[in-house]
Design a protein around this motif. Structure first.
Motif, PDB file in Angstrom:
ATOM      1  N   ASP A  70      11.226   6.568  -0.730  1.00  0.00           N
ATOM      2  CA  ASP A  70      10.881   6.340  -2.313  1.00  0.00           C
ATOM      3  C   ASP A  70       9.181   5.947  -2.062  1.00  0.00           C
ATOM      4  O   ASP A  70       9.469   5.458  -3.294  1.00  0.00           O
ATOM      5  N   ALA A  71       9.299   5.064  -1.191  1.00  0.00           N
ATOM      6  CA  ALA A  71       7.276   4.298  -0.950  1.00  0.00           C
ATOM      7  C   ALA A  71       6.855   5.375  -1.191  1.00  0.00           C
ATOM      8  O   ALA A  71       5.464   5.354  -2.277  1.00  0.00           O
ATOM      9  N   MET A  72       6.350   6.981  -1.016  1.00  0.00           N
ATOM     10  CA  MET A  72       5.509   7.484  -1.105  1.00  0.00           C
ATOM     11  C   MET A  72       5.601   8.056  -2.423  1.00  0.00           C
ATOM     12  O   MET A  72       4.375   8.277  -3.216  1.00  0.00           O
ATOM     13  N   HIS A  73       6.955   8.206  -3.341  1.00  0.00           N
ATOM     14  CA  HIS A  73       7.335   8.772  -4.372  1.00  0.00           C
ATOM     15  C   HIS A  73       6.875   7.760  -5.346  1.00  0.00           C
ATOM     16  O   HIS A  73       6.235   8.270  -6.582  1.00  0.00           O
ATOM     17  N   ALA A  74       7.407   6.280  -4.927  1.00  0.00           N
ATOM     18  CA  ALA A  74       7.090   5.506  -6.487  1.00  0.00           C
ATOM     19  C   ALA A  74       4.712   5.279  -6.339  1.00  0.00           C
ATOM     20  O   ALA A  74       4.258   4.767  -6.980  1.00  0.00           O
ATOM     21  N   TYR A  75       4.615   5.338  -5.058  1.00  0.00           N
ATOM     22  CA  TYR A  75       2.938   5.050  -5.316  1.00  0.00           C
ATOM     23  C   TYR A  75       2.577   6.186  -6.032  1.00  0.00           C
ATOM     24  O   TYR A  75       1.722   6.622  -7.157  1.00  0.00           O
ATOM     25  N   LEU A  76       2.758   8.042  -5.649  1.00  0.00           N
ATOM     26  CA  LEU A  76       2.375   7.872  -6.058  1.00  0.00           C
ATOM     27  C   LEU A  76       2.558   8.985  -7.791  1.00  0.00           C
ATOM     28  O   LEU A  76       1.883   8.828  -8.745  1.00  0.00           O
ATOM     29  N   ARG A  77       3.717   8.839  -8.369  1.00  0.00           N
ATOM     30  CA  ARG A  77       4.190   8.169  -9.859  1.00  0.00           C
ATOM     31  C   ARG A  77       3.297   6.935 -10.322  1.00  0.00           C
ATOM     32  O   ARG A  77       2.409   8.283 -11.475  1.00  0.00           O
ATOM     33  N   LEU A  78       2.967   6.763  -9.649  1.00  0.00           N
ATOM     34  CA  LEU A  78       1.504   5.655  -9.913  1.00  0.00           C
ATOM     35  C   LEU A  78       0.344   6.728 -10.864  1.00  0.00           C
ATOM     36  O   LEU A  78      -0.547   6.818 -11.656  1.00  0.00           O
ATOM     37  N   GLU A  79      -0.288   7.349  -9.757  1.00  0.00           N
ATOM     38  CA  GLU A  79      -1.836   8.207  -9.589  1.00  0.00           C
ATOM     39  C   GLU A  79      -1.166   9.466 -10.172  1.00  0.00           C
ATOM     40  O   GLU A  79      -1.996  10.223 -11.228  1.00  0.00           O
ATOM     41  N   SER A 136      -4.018  -1.590  -2.934  1.00  0.00           N
ATOM     42  CA  SER A 136      -4.757  -2.136  -3.437  1.00  0.00           C
ATOM     43  C   SER A 136      -3.901  -2.454  -4.674  1.00  0.00           C
ATOM     44  O   SER A 136      -2.813  -1.919  -4.851  1.00  0.00           O
ATOM     45  N   GLY A 137      -4.950  -3.884  -5.374  1.00  0.00           N
ATOM     46  CA  GLY A 137      -3.671  -4.146  -6.839  1.00  0.00           C
ATOM     47  C   GLY A 137      -3.555  -3.286  -7.183  1.00  0.00           C
ATOM     48  O   GLY A 137      -4.055  -2.209  -7.773  1.00  0.00           O
ATOM     49  N   GLY A 138      -1.951  -4.036  -7.627  1.00  0.00           N
ATOM     50  CA  GLY A 138      -1.212  -3.024  -8.328  1.00  0.00           C
ATOM     51  C   GLY A 138      -0.122  -2.186  -8.261  1.00  0.00           C
ATOM     52  O   GLY A 138       0.738  -1.828  -8.424  1.00  0.00           O
ATOM     53  N   PHE A 139      -1.151  -1.319  -7.165  1.00  0.00           N
ATOM     54  CA  PHE A 139      -0.032  -0.532  -6.367  1.00  0.00           C
ATOM     55  C   PHE A 139       0.412  -0.533  -5.386  1.00  0.00           C
ATOM     56  O   PHE A 139       2.165  -0.283  -5.296  1.00  0.00           O
ATOM     57  N   GLU A 144       5.938  -0.280  -0.902  1.00  0.00           N
ATOM     58  CA  GLU A 144       5.788  -0.170   0.449  1.00  0.00           C
ATOM     59  C   GLU A 144       4.077   0.826   0.841  1.00  0.00           C
ATOM     60  O   GLU A 144       4.410   2.256   0.628  1.00  0.00           O
ATOM     61  N   PRO A 145       2.905   0.016   1.358  1.00  0.00           N
ATOM     62  CA  PRO A 145       1.750   0.815   1.076  1.00  0.00           C
ATOM     63  C   PRO A 145       1.812   1.463   2.768  1.00  0.00           C
ATOM     64  O   PRO A 145       2.580   0.986   3.821  1.00  0.00           O
ATOM     65  N   ALA A 146       1.578   2.847   2.854  1.00  0.00           N
ATOM     66  CA  ALA A 146       1.917   3.347   4.628  1.00  0.00           C
ATOM     67  C   ALA A 146       0.905   4.457   4.857  1.00  0.00           C
ATOM     68  O   ALA A 146       0.114   5.129   3.529  1.00  0.00           O
ATOM     69  N   PRO A 147      -0.615   3.891   5.906  1.00  0.00           N
ATOM     70  CA  PRO A 147      -1.384   5.129   5.989  1.00  0.00           C
ATOM     71  C   PRO A 147      -0.642   7.075   5.888  1.00  0.00           C
ATOM     72  O   PRO A 147       0.414   7.700   6.467  1.00  0.00           O
ATOM     73  N   ARG A 148      -1.217   7.746   4.714  1.00  0.00           N
ATOM     74  CA  ARG A 148      -0.798   9.130   4.801  1.00  0.00           C
ATOM     75  C   ARG A 148      -1.677  10.429   4.775  1.00  0.00           C
ATOM     76  O   ARG A 148      -1.280  11.204   4.363  1.00  0.00           O
ATOM     77  N   ALA A 415     -16.079 -15.810 -10.888  1.00  0.00           N
ATOM     78  CA  ALA A 415     -15.243 -15.578 -11.535  1.00  0.00           C
ATOM     79  C   ALA A 415     -14.482 -15.030  -9.981  1.00  0.00           C
ATOM     80  O   ALA A 415     -12.730 -15.310  -9.801  1.00  0.00           O
ATOM     81  N   ALA A 416     -15.189 -14.668  -9.568  1.00  0.00           N
ATOM     82  CA  ALA A 416     -14.597 -13.952  -7.927  1.00  0.00           C
ATOM     83  C   ALA A 416     -14.069 -15.289  -7.377  1.00  0.00           C
ATOM     84  O   ALA A 416     -13.575 -14.271  -5.904  1.00  0.00           O
ATOM     85  N   ASP A 417     -14.299 -16.661  -7.313  1.00  0.00           N
ATOM     86  CA  ASP A 417     -14.040 -16.982  -5.917  1.00  0.00           C
ATOM     87  C   ASP A 417     -12.437 -17.607  -6.500  1.00  0.00           C
ATOM     88  O   ASP A 417     -12.004 -18.187  -5.868  1.00  0.00           O
ATOM     89  N   ALA A 418     -12.190 -17.031  -7.529  1.00  0.00           N
ATOM     90  CA  ALA A 418     -10.495 -17.401  -8.104  1.00  0.00           C
ATOM     91  C   ALA A 418      -9.752 -16.550  -7.396  1.00  0.00           C
ATOM     92  O   ALA A 418      -9.950 -15.759  -6.499  1.00  0.00           O
ATOM     93  N   VAL A 419      -8.356 -17.359  -7.028  1.00  0.00           N
ATOM     94  CA  VAL A 419      -7.263 -16.673  -6.327  1.00  0.00           C
ATOM     95  C   VAL A 419      -6.269 -16.558  -7.245  1.00  0.00           C
ATOM     96  O   VAL A 419      -5.636 -17.492  -7.931  1.00  0.00           O
ATOM     97  N   PRO A 420      -5.575 -15.571  -7.570  1.00  0.00           N
ATOM     98  CA  PRO A 420      -6.244 -14.727  -6.485  1.00  0.00           C
ATOM     99  C   PRO A 420      -7.509 -13.230  -7.638  1.00  0.00           C
ATOM    100  O   PRO A 420      -7.314 -13.971  -8.217  1.00  0.00           O
ATOM    101  N   ASP A 421      -7.441 -12.519  -6.442  1.00  0.00           N
ATOM    102  CA  ASP A 421      -9.128 -12.241  -6.892  1.00  0.00           C
ATOM    103  C   ASP A 421      -9.152 -11.380  -8.527  1.00  0.00           C
ATOM    104  O   ASP A 421      -7.200 -11.399  -8.550  1.00  0.00           O
ATOM    105  N   PRO A 422      -9.425 -11.586  -8.905  1.00  0.00           N
ATOM    106  CA  PRO A 422      -9.420 -10.656 -10.376  1.00  0.00           C
ATOM    107  C   PRO A 422      -8.988  -9.872 -11.036  1.00  0.00           C
ATOM    108  O   PRO A 422      -8.371  -9.334 -12.304  1.00  0.00           O
ATOM    109  N   MET A 423      -9.817  -8.105  -9.862  1.00  0.00           N
ATOM    110  CA  MET A 423      -9.711  -7.500 -10.302  1.00  0.00           C
ATOM    111  C   MET A 423      -8.546  -7.417  -9.336  1.00  0.00           C
ATOM    112  O   MET A 423      -7.539  -5.580  -9.303  1.00  0.00           O
ATOM    113  N   GLY A 424      -7.317  -8.016  -8.640  1.00  0.00           N
ATOM    114  CA  GLY A 424      -6.388  -7.550  -8.339  1.00  0.00           C
ATOM    115  C   GLY A 424      -6.709  -6.553  -6.615  1.00  0.00           C
ATOM    116  O   GLY A 424      -5.917  -6.347  -5.786  1.00  0.00           O
ATOM    117  N   LYS A 425      -8.170  -7.218  -5.806  1.00  0.00           N
ATOM    118  CA  LYS A 425      -8.240  -6.788  -4.589  1.00  0.00           C
ATOM    119  C   LYS A 425      -7.640  -7.844  -3.624  1.00  0.00           C
ATOM    120  O   LYS A 425      -7.225  -8.913  -3.665  1.00  0.00           O
TER     121      LYS A 425
END
Length: 530
Positions: A70-79, A136-139, A144-148, A415-425
């Protein structure tokens, strides 16, 4: 005619997809013949040998990693988006663990040694890593991230470690005819593909075959890095083929096209993806779209022809992830922790291919100290920190020297000093800029041997997702014709992360080989009944 050959399943192209198709067709009981213009391997042997897999593989468990389908599928669905159906993507994810086991049964070595740092490609001590944008942000919020990224175990880039054992298995179970180029498909009156017309060097003098083999190897590597050399070598390849190749007709119940993409076809790139003309062609001269053109000649439809994956990796060193990637206006471009293909696409599509990475003294020091990298990665880091950067005592000064807007860059740093990071890093990669000197490293996409931008095409023939059969413009299968790998639209045809193309080659190659082999077996059974 030099001769006529008959076979059950004919595979055109002998890379990862072709090898997997041949093995599955043979295991289904079919008589299999594999053709390749050169000696086999194609873009697979030039690759890093990464297979994207998850859901709880043995290697993930060995590394203490928890993952689920399910976690793998949820990530790849976005990609992946809607390039394949929900059913096809779910099938890919659910079969991921078995896919790695299947490859291992055919001799491909994997290992669960987890890379501790975010990188584009691990050093020789690690063979499992985060190969995409999972954290990464949004994913990471969606899944749940995992090394694949499962890297075939072998020093350097591991493409050969992946392909060599597969090729050995194919040669035990099927016939491989190298130095053979398919010129056209044979179709019956009703449109069924019944074979091919090819030209082959099988009866050429031994010296001509040996020279053709060597020229093919050299044009692949080092030719991949020196386009002028590749072009010169290929002219000699063509001359040998024109002088010594003889025509042969091959009859087959099924033809599977696995001849790669079209990154080496500059005319097609200009037509379909003109913004991607300045990168390193990640493939061989055989990646000229010939397989796709064969499918189109039989009425096959194509899709995604404008989709090209361009890799602008910022790592290693992992310290670079703390930098800020900006355009000419000094504006932030993307979350720097995103996968290199996402960075490359953003730069090319929306910033004219231009980009600079802002670093401070601490990040440069950490970058220079990082070890456990491949030799070519170390050379690239040295190049970027020496010839690819400008220095300044202030943000404004470094911006002016690089040709970047000083006011825009100053605003970006604030702007990069904001919390959280503006780009989602992710917070783990966020760096608060400190002491000068400041550096702007030029990471723009241009022809460069020192810091190339590898590219490969992702579009191809439209296929039925249950069988791999090529579909025509009305969505109907063309009898007797299949496609797989980068000759076909697949899992990675919208968005690429490391290992997803090879994983799709295995997935789609096995699918086409299994279906064609089973279809032939059922036909034989029915004929025996009557």
């Amino acid at each position: 005619m030099s001769g006529t050959v008959q076979t059950g399943v004919l595979v055109v192209g002998f890379g990862a997809a072709g090898a997997c198709a041949a093995l599955e067709a043979a295991e289904a009981g079919a008589d299999v013949l594999v053709l390749d213009r050169f000696e086999g391997g194609g873009a697979t042997t030039l690759s890093g040998g990464i297979v994207y897999a998850g859901g709880g593989t043995a290697q993930q468990r060995d590394a203490g990693v928890t993952d689920s389908v399910d976690a793998m599928h949820a990530y790849l669905r976005l990609e992946v988006g809607d390039v394949v159906s929900e059913r096809a993507l779910r099938s890919f994810c659910e079969g991921s663990v078995e896919m790695i086991r299947w490859l291992e049964r055919h001799g491909v070595p994997f290992e669960g040694s987890l890379c501790p740092e975010k990188t584009s490609y691990p050093g020789n001590r690690h063979y499992l890593y985060y190969s995409g944008s999972e954290s990464s942000g949004g994913f990471r919020d969606a899944a749940e991230p995992a090394p694949r990224g499962h890297r075939a175990k072998g020093r350097g880039t591991s493409g050969k470690a992946l392909f060599t054992p597969l090729a050995a298995q194919v040669r035990r179970r099927a016939t491989v005819l190298p130095q053979t180029r398919v010129r056209r498909l044979i179709q019956s009156v009703d449109g069924t593909v019944t074979g091919v017309i090819a030209t082959t060097l099988r009866d050429a003098p031994a010296w001509a075959r040996a020279l053709h083999r060597r020229l093919g190897q050299w044009s692949a590597k080092p030719g991949i890095y020196v386009p002028a050399l590749r072009k010169k070598l290929h002219r000699r390849v063509v001359a040998l083929e024109e002088r010594f190749a003889r025509e042969i007709e091959i009859s087959a119940h099924s033809v599977i096209l696995t001849a790669g993409g079209f990154i080496a076809n500059r005319e097609w790139i200009r037509e379909h993806a003109p913004a991607y003309r300045r990168g390193l062609q990640l493939g061989t001269v055989g990646d000229d779209g010939s397989g796709i053109e064969l499918g189109r000649s039989a009425g096959g439809a194509t899709a995604g022809m404008g989709r090209v994956s361009a890799w602008r990796f910022l790592t290693p060193p992992s310290a670079f992830l703390g930098g800020l990637l900006v355009n000419e206006r000094g504006q932030r471009v993307i979350d720097e922790s995103r996968y290199g293909a996402a960075v490359g696409e953003e730069l090319i599509e929306r910033h004219g291919g231009k980009g600079w990475l802002l670093l401070d003294e601490e990040l440069v020091r950490r970058a220079r100290a990082q070890g456990d990298v491949q030799w070519f990665q170390r050379l690239q880091t040295l190049y970027l920190l020496k010839r690819g950067r400008v220095l300044g005592g202030t943000i404004a000064e470094v911006a002016r020297r690089a040709g970047v807007d000083p006011d825009g860059l100053a605003e970006t740093v604030v702007a990069a000093d904001a919390v959280p990071d503006p780009m989602g890093k992710p917070a783990a990669f966020v760096h608060r800029f400190g002491s000068p000197p400041y550096s702007l490293v030029d990471v723009s996409i241009r022809p460069s041997l020192a810091f190339p931008c590898p590219m490969l095409t992702l579009g191809g023939l439209v296929v039925d997702e249950g069988s791999g059969r090529v579909l025509d413009g009305d969505g109907r299968p063309i009898p007797g014709l299949y496609a797989a790998g980068r000759t076909a639209v697949g899992i990675c045809s919208r968005s690429y992360v490391s290992g997803l193309s090879l994983a799709d080659c295995v997935f789609s190659g096995r699918r086409a080989g299994n279906h064609s082999g089973r279809t032939l077996r059922e036909l034989d059974k029915n004929e025996n009944v009557f």
